[in-house]
Design a protein around this motif. Structure first.
Motif, PDB file in Angstrom:
ATOM      1  N   MET A   1     100.731  17.504 -31.577  1.00 12.01           N
ATOM      2  CA  MET A   1      99.125  17.572 -31.058  1.00 12.01           C
ATOM      3  C   MET A   1      98.760  18.922 -30.976  1.00 12.01           C
ATOM      4  SD  MET A   1     100.070  17.111 -26.819  1.00 12.01           S
ATOM      5  CE  MET A   1     100.357  15.476 -27.406  1.00 12.01           C
ATOM      6  N   ALA A   2      97.603  19.303 -30.957  1.00 12.02           N
ATOM      7  CA  ALA A   2      97.178  20.866 -30.978  1.00 12.02           C
ATOM      8  C   ALA A   2      97.865  21.769 -30.032  1.00 12.02           C
ATOM      9  CB  ALA A   2      95.648  20.983 -30.912  1.00 12.02           C
TER      10      ALA A   2
ATOM     11  N   ARG B   1      96.323  24.016 -23.086  1.00  9.68           N
ATOM     12  CA  ARG B   1      97.112  23.693 -24.524  1.00  9.68           C
ATOM     13  C   ARG B   1      95.892  23.746 -25.594  1.00  9.68           C
ATOM     14  NH1 ARG B   1      96.950  19.098 -27.462  1.00  9.68           N
ATOM     15  NH2 ARG B   1      96.136  18.031 -25.611  1.00  9.68           N
ATOM     16  N   GLY B   2      95.859  24.292 -26.689  1.00 13.65           N
ATOM     17  CA  GLY B   2      94.965  24.288 -27.760  1.00 13.65           C
ATOM     18  C   GLY B   2      94.220  25.536 -27.494  1.00 13.65           C
TER      19      GLY B   2
ATOM     20  N   ALA C   1      98.814  38.649 -33.514  1.00 15.15           N
ATOM     21  CA  ALA C   1      99.212  39.316 -32.293  1.00 15.15           C
ATOM     22  C   ALA C   1      98.657  38.611 -30.929  1.00 15.15           C
ATOM     23  CB  ALA C   1      98.922  40.832 -32.243  1.00 15.15           C
ATOM     24  N   GLN C   2      98.815  37.169 -30.794  1.00 23.35           N
ATOM     25  CA  GLN C   2      98.043  36.556 -29.802  1.00 23.35           C
ATOM     26  C   GLN C   2      99.414  35.524 -28.956  1.00 23.35           C
ATOM     27  OE1 GLN C   2      94.762  36.433 -28.631  1.00 23.35           O
ATOM     28  NE2 GLN C   2      94.614  38.162 -30.012  1.00 23.35           N
ATOM     29  N   LEU C   3      99.464  35.729 -27.752  1.00 22.65           N
ATOM     30  CA  LEU C   3     100.592  34.756 -27.181  1.00 22.65           C
ATOM     31  C   LEU C   3      99.779  33.576 -26.534  1.00 22.65           C
ATOM     32  CD1 LEU C   3     103.594  36.030 -25.469  1.00 22.65           C
ATOM     33  CD2 LEU C   3     102.210  34.581 -24.209  1.00 22.65           C
ATOM     34  N   LEU C   4     100.170  32.437 -26.435  1.00 25.19           N
ATOM     35  CA  LEU C   4      99.662  31.424 -25.618  1.00 25.19           C
ATOM     36  C   LEU C   4     100.973  30.800 -24.998  1.00 25.19           C
ATOM     37  CD1 LEU C   4      97.514  29.746 -24.752  1.00 25.19           C
ATOM     38  CD2 LEU C   4      97.783  28.199 -26.468  1.00 25.19           C
TER      39      LEU C   4
ATOM     40  N   ALA D   1     103.819  26.212 -38.055  1.00 20.35           N
ATOM     41  CA  ALA D   1     102.895  27.516 -38.325  1.00 20.35           C
ATOM     42  C   ALA D   1     101.433  27.416 -38.070  1.00 20.35           C
ATOM     43  CB  ALA D   1     103.354  28.037 -39.728  1.00 20.35           C
ATOM     44  N   GLN D   2     101.064  25.746 -38.211  1.00 19.87           N
ATOM     45  CA  GLN D   2      99.573  25.798 -38.269  1.00 19.87           C
ATOM     46  C   GLN D   2      98.947  25.536 -36.641  1.00 19.87           C
ATOM     47  OE1 GLN D   2      98.283  22.726 -40.831  1.00 19.87           O
ATOM     48  NE2 GLN D   2      99.198  23.832 -42.751  1.00 19.87           N
ATOM     49  N   GLY D   3     100.064  25.690 -35.603  1.00 14.52           N
ATOM     50  CA  GLY D   3      99.533  25.650 -34.279  1.00 14.52           C
ATOM     51  C   GLY D   3      99.668  24.351 -33.669  1.00 14.52           C
TER      52      GLY D   3
END
Length: 838
Positions: free
Chosen positions: A694-695, A750-751, A674-677, A625-627
């Motif tokens: 990792m991040a 990434r990140g 509403a962000q997609l990576l 949840a914290q990415g």
């Protein structure tokens, strides 16, 4: 030589005298006397009534004591004392044992004693005679019926002070119905019980057709009918016994294979072989399991009670075939036993081995003789009564003269003589008139006496007709047997199987084969496995119930791991999972079991995905949840049932866990704002289980990851997002849904922060649910009902369309994305550091 010393008295006192006797002669004589006593007075039943002497004496004594079924029970010790004191001086133990057996429904097909109290079980002894009570059963009344009508012979008892019957009238073939067992000197008897209705039908057929063959009789009596039911395997031995008096058959317990718990099948035993108790079976199974001679049994429970009867539940381990385990139980335990028939009984005082036809013929001859003697007795009694009635009619017509004759006589002898002379009466009639009080004589009515006389004449004529016609006599016997069958008959309990009796089917393996399969996990938490490793069907072939969120390849005897939001991986045996029928659509897991039946969760712990535990298989990809993102090296410990696969920071939780089958696939994060990576999995280095990852994605303040998964960029894929208000209660809003093409979203590093996936409308400030995976996408409600999604939107940052129903989960063409679509997480997520790996 041996010397026997006697001291007969003489006039001068006692004089010793020695007599020489040959030892062999003395032993031979004594042994023959002992053998004769055992054979005729104890061990063997009479072929006519099927009773041993002690049984016959018990029934006769209880009949004489008036212990009928309509009377109260009395102490068994009272019955035993009366029998031992008058008829059977061989000890109270033998008498009580015989009484108990005649009262046990599991020993006698038609019990003759109605017992009250603890009369034992197939495993336990009965209570002492001072604690139990007994009376005759209704069937016993048929055994002693008409015994006082000169139907059987009587003989003196052991001391000559009483008399006892040599045989019972026996209104039904007791020897065949209840069987017998006994060990004499040099011989033994072991006879199986049969069904009363079948035996009576065969006896009536033999009465009607005295030349009937064994095959004719076996149409009515196909085989034994045991009190405890069960199954008889193979009838060749039964036919041998019916033909020659000796044979062997095998008895099996009656079992069924049932789902005894949500996770396991079991063998439920409801009937056991004759003379086999549940404790004996339980003890033997435990011994075999302990000695590792019997495999596949996880638990054994005896749930028998007086209401449901026998109920022995044998729980089978997952991975073992219940039918094969049952065959092993038949082979190794008393659930299958042999019964050796040895039809030895006394006929005319001689022990003989009898076949079925001979047994029936002896009984039929006995019953015909009983009915003949009873008819003669009844005719004689009616003739005597008719003679007295005729004398009473004469006296009644001449009552004044009779009184005058009696008054003018000096004594009774003179009165009797004058009555015979004046009225031409017999001595019997005159004596009866003199013995009848005057007040009774004057009460008699001429018409009443004449009616009684006519009735007596009709009965005498009927009895004479029976006695003079063998056909009518046989018909009376047959009709009485039919009535007994109607009164006491019960349905057959034992199933007969015509088989060679092979107990073990070696072609059936004991354990389930380690075949490839697919393990499926649904959005409602159901787990199941397919019968093989075939690909999942296309969208058009799938059921509309539930959505699959994970599909992992494994083997039937392999293992999988359930990953929770707390970073734990919990081991589950694949063989424990239910198998979906081959005809069912695998994506419909209505036959699956909930994951909570296999896993003990901590408070607040939920499942986020499943994965293989194969050390050579693909590793897991996790997102929090914290990415944080992590690829896990599959070095899972083999000796632990649960272990951590990521070191989580305080307040962080795993939102997605999925197998990564290729580094060319994209790792995808969708956040609450509403962000997609997306970026290739190759940019994330695999780490050991304790590592914290990792991040993975940069989060804005207040945002958190609500979905993480893996998408194959080479396949046509879709992104589904549903927006709503963060202040609304969960489940109260339908939200605005948007479906877009995954290819619209460019990969980034990434990140980084990703790109916008949906534009919020008025009243929307958060994503409630998100998912990305192979097309086409489909949604279901929280209870598994399908929810239609809007048409695909051409641009990636458009707004959603209001839904008619609340969505609980979203899936795709292969059964869903690699991880479940989850809602907004609780709490506020912190922004991940650019380098969060350990």
């Amino acid at each position: 030589m041996a010397r026997r010393t006697t001291t007969p008295p003489t006039d001068e006192g006692f004089e010793e005298r020695i007599v020489d006797i040959d030892v062999s002669t003395e032993m031979r004589t004594s042994f023959l006397e002992y053998a004769y006593s055992v054979i005729y007075q104890r061990a063997l039943p009479d072929a006519r009534d099927g009773l041993k002497p002690v049984q016959r004496r018990i029934l006769y004594s209880m009949s004489e004591m008036g212990l009928r079924p309509d009377r109260g029970h009395v102490k068994s010790s009272r019955v035993v004392g009366d029998v031992m004191g008058k008829l059977h001086p061989h000890g109270d133990t033998a008498i009580y044992d015989a009484l108990v057996r005649m009262a046990q429904p599991f020993s006698m097909r038609l019990p003759l004693i109605d017992g009250h109290g603890n009369f034992g079980s197939p495993d336990d002894l009965p209570a002492a005679m001072r604690y139990t009570e007994a009376r005759l059963a209704s069937a016993a009344m048929a055994m002693v019926q008409s015994i006082d009508e000169d139907t059987v012979d009587f003989k003196p008892n052991y001391d000559g002070q009483e008399t006892e019957p040599t045989v019972m009238p026996s209104a039904f073939p007791n020897l065949l119905v209840n069987g017998a067992t006994g060990i004499a000197v040099g011989m033994a008897t072991n006879m199986a019980p049969h069904n009363l209705v079948e035996v009576v039908a065969a006896a009536r057929h033999l009465i009607k057709k005295p030349d009937a063959t064994l095959d004719d009789l076996m149409r009515f009596i196909p085989g034994p009918d045991l009190p405890t039911g069960g199954t008889i395997i193979g009838l060749d031995g039964v036919r041998d016994a019916y033909a020659k008096g000796r044979g062997t058959f095998r008895m099996r317990a009656r079992c069924s294979i049932e789902q005894v718990s949500p996770r396991r099948k079991g063998i439920v035993v409801t009937e056991l072989p004759f003379n086999v108790g549940p404790e004996r079976v339980v003890t033997k199974i435990k011994e075999l399991v302990t000695a590792k001679k019997l495999q596949g049994i996880s638990d054994l429970k005896d749930l028998s009670d007086r209401h449901k009867g026998l109920n022995l539940v044998i729980e089978i381990k997952n991975g073992f075939i219940p039918e094969a385990v049952l065959e092993e139980l038949y082979r190794l335990t008393p659930m299958e036993e042999s019964f050796g028939i040895n039809n030895v009984a006394l006929v005319d005082g001689q022990p003989r081995t009898l076949g079925l036809r001979e047994l029936l013929q002896v009984y039929v001859d006995h019953r015909i003789d009983v009915v003949r003697r009873r008819s003669e007795h009844r005719r004689r009694k009616r003739q005597e009564r008719l003679h007295l009635v005729e004398g009473l009619i004469v006296a009644l017509l001449n009552i004044d003269e009779v009184i005058q004759v009696i008054r003018s006589s000096d004594d009774s002898a003179q009165a009797r003589e004058r009555l015979t002379q004046v009225f031409e009466l017999t001595d019997t009639q005159a004596h009866y008139i003199l013995d009848t009080p005057l007040r009774r004589l004057t009460r008699y009515d001429k018409l009443e006496l004449e009616s009684e006389g006519q009735t007596l004449r009709d009965e005498i004529a009927e009895l004479t007709e029976i006695l003079s016609s063998d056909t009518k006599l046989r018909k009376v016997v047959s009709d009485e047997l039919a009535q007994v069958s109607k009164t006491f008959g019960t349905p057959r309990r034992t199933v007969l199987l015509e088989s060679s009796g092979v107990t073990r089917n070696t072609s059936v393996p004991l354990e389930v084969a380690d075949d490839p399969c697919m393990v499926l996990y649904s959005s409602t938490g159901l787990l199941a496995r397919t019968a093989d490793a075939s690909p999942l069907p296309a969208e058009g072939d799938r059921s509309a119930h539930d959505v699959l969120v994970s599909a992992v390849r494994s083997t039937v005897r392999g293992e999988i791991g359930v990953v929770t939001n707390q970073g734990r991986m919990i081991r589950i045996q694949v063989v424990d999972l239910p198998t979906l029928p081959p005809t069912a659509n695998p994506p419909s897991l209505s036959g699956g079991h909930h994951v909570s039946e296999y896993v003990a969760f901590n408070p607040g712990e939920t499942v986020v995905g499943i994965g293989s535990l194969d050390p050579d298989g693909p590793g897991l990809a996790l997102g929090t949840a914290q990415g944080v993102v992590k690829r896990v090296v599959p070095d899972y410990p083999a000796n632990r049932d649960d272990f951590e696969v990521i070191g989580l920071k305080e307040g962080d939780t795993v939102v997605g866990a999925v197998e990564l089958t290729s580094e060319e696939h994209d790792l995808v994060f969708i956040t609450s704002d509403a962000q997609l990576l997306r970026y290739p999995a190759s940019v994330v280095r695999p780490q050991g289980r304790p590592a914290g990852g990792m991040a993975g994605v940069r989060l804005d303040n207040g945002a958190s990851v609500i979905w993480f998964g893996v998408v194959d960029p080479s396949r046509e894929s879709r992104v589904v997002t549903i927006a709503g208000s963060s202040t609304a209660l969960p489940g109260t809003q339908t939200g605005g849904a948007k479906v877009s093409d995954f290819a619209e979203y460019p990969p980034k590093g990434r990140g980084t922060g990703g790109v916008r996936v949906q534009r919020f409308l008025k009243g929307e400030d958060v994503l409630l649910l998100a998912w990305a995976g192979p097309a086409p996408a489909r949604a279901v409600s929280t209870v598994g009902k399908p929810v239609p999604l809007p048409e695909e939107l051409g641009r990636r940052d458009g707004s959603g369309v209001r839904l008619t129903h609340s969505v609980g989960a979203v899936g795709g063409a292969i059964g869903a994305g690699p991880a479940p679509a989850t809602g907004l997480t609780d709490g506020t997520a912190d922004t991940a550091d650019a380098s969060a790996e350990e």
